[in-house]
Design an enzyme around this catalytic site. Sequence first.
Site, PDB file in Angstrom:
ATOM      1  N   SER A  65     -19.848   7.344  19.361  1.00  0.00           N
ATOM      2  CA  SER A  65     -19.897   7.894  20.707  1.00  0.00           C
ATOM      3  C   SER A  65     -18.477   8.032  21.220  1.00  0.00           C
ATOM      4  O   SER A  65     -17.812   7.036  21.528  1.00  0.00           O
ATOM      5  CB  SER A  65     -20.707   6.980  21.621  1.00  0.00           C
ATOM      6  OG  SER A  65     -20.626   7.429  22.961  1.00  0.00           O
ATOM      7  N   HIS A 109     -21.091  12.163  18.395  1.00  0.00           N
ATOM      8  CA  HIS A 109     -21.946  12.119  19.578  1.00  0.00           C
ATOM      9  C   HIS A 109     -21.085  12.186  20.834  1.00  0.00           C
ATOM     10  O   HIS A 109     -20.110  11.442  20.972  1.00  0.00           O
ATOM     11  CB  HIS A 109     -22.770  10.826  19.581  1.00  0.00           C
ATOM     12  CG  HIS A 109     -23.729  10.705  20.721  1.00  0.00           C
ATOM     13  ND1 HIS A 109     -25.003  11.213  20.660  1.00  0.00           N
ATOM     14  CD2 HIS A 109     -23.601  10.138  21.947  1.00  0.00           C
ATOM     15  CE1 HIS A 109     -25.634  10.957  21.802  1.00  0.00           C
ATOM     16  NE2 HIS A 109     -24.791  10.306  22.601  1.00  0.00           N
ATOM     17  N   ASP A 146     -21.249  12.110  25.087  1.00  0.00           N
ATOM     18  CA  ASP A 146     -22.021  11.791  26.287  1.00  0.00           C
ATOM     19  C   ASP A 146     -21.457  12.549  27.478  1.00  0.00           C
ATOM     20  O   ASP A 146     -20.330  12.286  27.915  1.00  0.00           O
ATOM     21  CB  ASP A 146     -21.968  10.287  26.566  1.00  0.00           C
ATOM     22  CG  ASP A 146     -22.789   9.489  25.570  1.00  0.00           C
ATOM     23  OD1 ASP A 146     -23.968   9.837  25.362  1.00  0.00           O
ATOM     24  OD2 ASP A 146     -22.255   8.522  24.998  1.00  0.00           O
ATOM     25  N   MET A 148     -21.814  13.293  31.393  1.00  0.00           N
ATOM     26  CA  MET A 148     -22.402  12.746  32.618  1.00  0.00           C
ATOM     27  C   MET A 148     -21.871  13.513  33.825  1.00  0.00           C
ATOM     28  O   MET A 148     -20.689  13.869  33.863  1.00  0.00           O
ATOM     29  CB  MET A 148     -22.062  11.260  32.766  1.00  0.00           C
ATOM     30  CG  MET A 148     -22.410  10.414  31.570  1.00  0.00           C
ATOM     31  SD  MET A 148     -22.024   8.656  31.846  1.00  0.00           S
ATOM     32  CE  MET A 148     -22.146   8.012  30.172  1.00  0.00           C
ATOM     33  N   HIS A 167     -25.195  14.872  24.333  1.00  0.00           N
ATOM     34  CA  HIS A 167     -26.211  14.221  25.159  1.00  0.00           C
ATOM     35  C   HIS A 167     -25.930  14.556  26.615  1.00  0.00           C
ATOM     36  O   HIS A 167     -24.955  14.078  27.197  1.00  0.00           O
ATOM     37  CB  HIS A 167     -26.156  12.719  24.903  1.00  0.00           C
ATOM     38  CG  HIS A 167     -27.109  11.905  25.702  1.00  0.00           C
ATOM     39  ND1 HIS A 167     -27.034  10.523  25.761  1.00  0.00           N
ATOM     40  CD2 HIS A 167     -28.162  12.250  26.487  1.00  0.00           C
ATOM     41  CE1 HIS A 167     -27.996  10.069  26.535  1.00  0.00           C
ATOM     42  NE2 HIS A 167     -28.682  11.095  26.994  1.00  0.00           N
ATOM     43  N   MET A 221     -26.514  13.987  30.113  1.00  0.00           N
ATOM     44  CA  MET A 221     -27.022  13.109  31.168  1.00  0.00           C
ATOM     45  C   MET A 221     -26.693  13.750  32.508  1.00  0.00           C
ATOM     46  O   MET A 221     -25.889  13.256  33.296  1.00  0.00           O
ATOM     47  CB  MET A 221     -26.388  11.721  31.038  1.00  0.00           C
ATOM     48  CG  MET A 221     -26.898  10.940  29.847  1.00  0.00           C
ATOM     49  SD  MET A 221     -26.107   9.323  29.677  1.00  0.00           S
ATOM     50  CE  MET A 221     -24.866   9.708  28.441  1.00  0.00           C
ATOM     51  N   MET A 280     -33.585   5.800  24.448  1.00  0.00           N
ATOM     52  CA  MET A 280     -32.534   4.984  25.053  1.00  0.00           C
ATOM     53  C   MET A 280     -32.964   3.513  25.034  1.00  0.00           C
ATOM     54  O   MET A 280     -34.083   3.175  25.418  1.00  0.00           O
ATOM     55  CB  MET A 280     -32.269   5.428  26.489  1.00  0.00           C
ATOM     56  CG  MET A 280     -31.754   6.851  26.629  1.00  0.00           C
ATOM     57  SD  MET A 280     -30.125   7.100  25.870  1.00  0.00           S
ATOM     58  CE  MET A 280     -29.110   5.991  26.864  1.00  0.00           C
ATOM     59  N   ASP A 284     -29.718   4.959  21.351  1.00  0.00           N
ATOM     60  CA  ASP A 284     -28.425   4.846  22.018  1.00  0.00           C
ATOM     61  C   ASP A 284     -28.482   3.686  23.006  1.00  0.00           C
ATOM     62  O   ASP A 284     -29.397   3.621  23.835  1.00  0.00           O
ATOM     63  CB  ASP A 284     -28.114   6.157  22.754  1.00  0.00           C
ATOM     64  CG  ASP A 284     -26.702   6.183  23.338  1.00  0.00           C
ATOM     65  OD1 ASP A 284     -25.983   5.183  23.238  1.00  0.00           O
ATOM     66  OD2 ASP A 284     -26.336   7.241  23.896  1.00  0.00           O
TER      67      ASP A 284
END
Length: 235
Positions: free
Chosen positions: A19, A44, A46, A48, A77, A79, A148, A182
Amino acid sequence: MSRAKLDSIRAAGPAILPSLLQCDFGDLRTEIEKLTVAGTRVLHLDVMDGHFVPNLTYGMPIVEGLRRHTDMPLDVHLMISDPIAYAQPMVDAGADLLTFHVEAVDDCVEVAGKIRDMGVGVGVAINPDTDFAKLDCCLDSVDMVLVMSVNAGFGGQQFNPVALDRLRSLKERKPDLLLEIDGGIKAETIGDARAAGCDLFVVGSAIFGQHDYETAINELTQAMHGSPPAAGDQS
């Protein structure tokens, strides 16, 4: 091309996905080189938005920058509260697999279809506190489910074992569906997740908190398969 990258993600499993949220963004090229040498096959990211989750991270420029430095599949991902608004820009930047949250949308099937039409893999994520039945309507519309084991966007949480029950259930119901986990994945938890049927393991501090990425990934790989560290390895 991105749908072909999905096949390479499938072929990589079981795989550890670093990540990049915890990497050195001041030297992305070196970080990617170190991860490549360590045997990484999928990355990966993330994303946000500070709305769906309280933290704010990176956007398309980082995805685009990473794509310039690697041919590895980029698992992104989202979010964020409005995944469709940013899906195409993420694809244009180089994302190969886009995962949205079931909690963020009203119609999972519609969102999954729109992302699939962009030519990339589609994943749906679910937080541990969310009713598991919310996934039922869209399991036939996605390539992957991200289970998750902590609530998205909040640091310092303990691994929630409800994720293991969910992985086992999904593997039994949809054996061909890619499964990802994750949150709190380290040597002590990765073996149980693999035994529950997980294919892809998102790892942050257990890699980036270590001096030697290759040693860290090797130890995680051994733990994934239920093997003790090799003689001379440092925990």
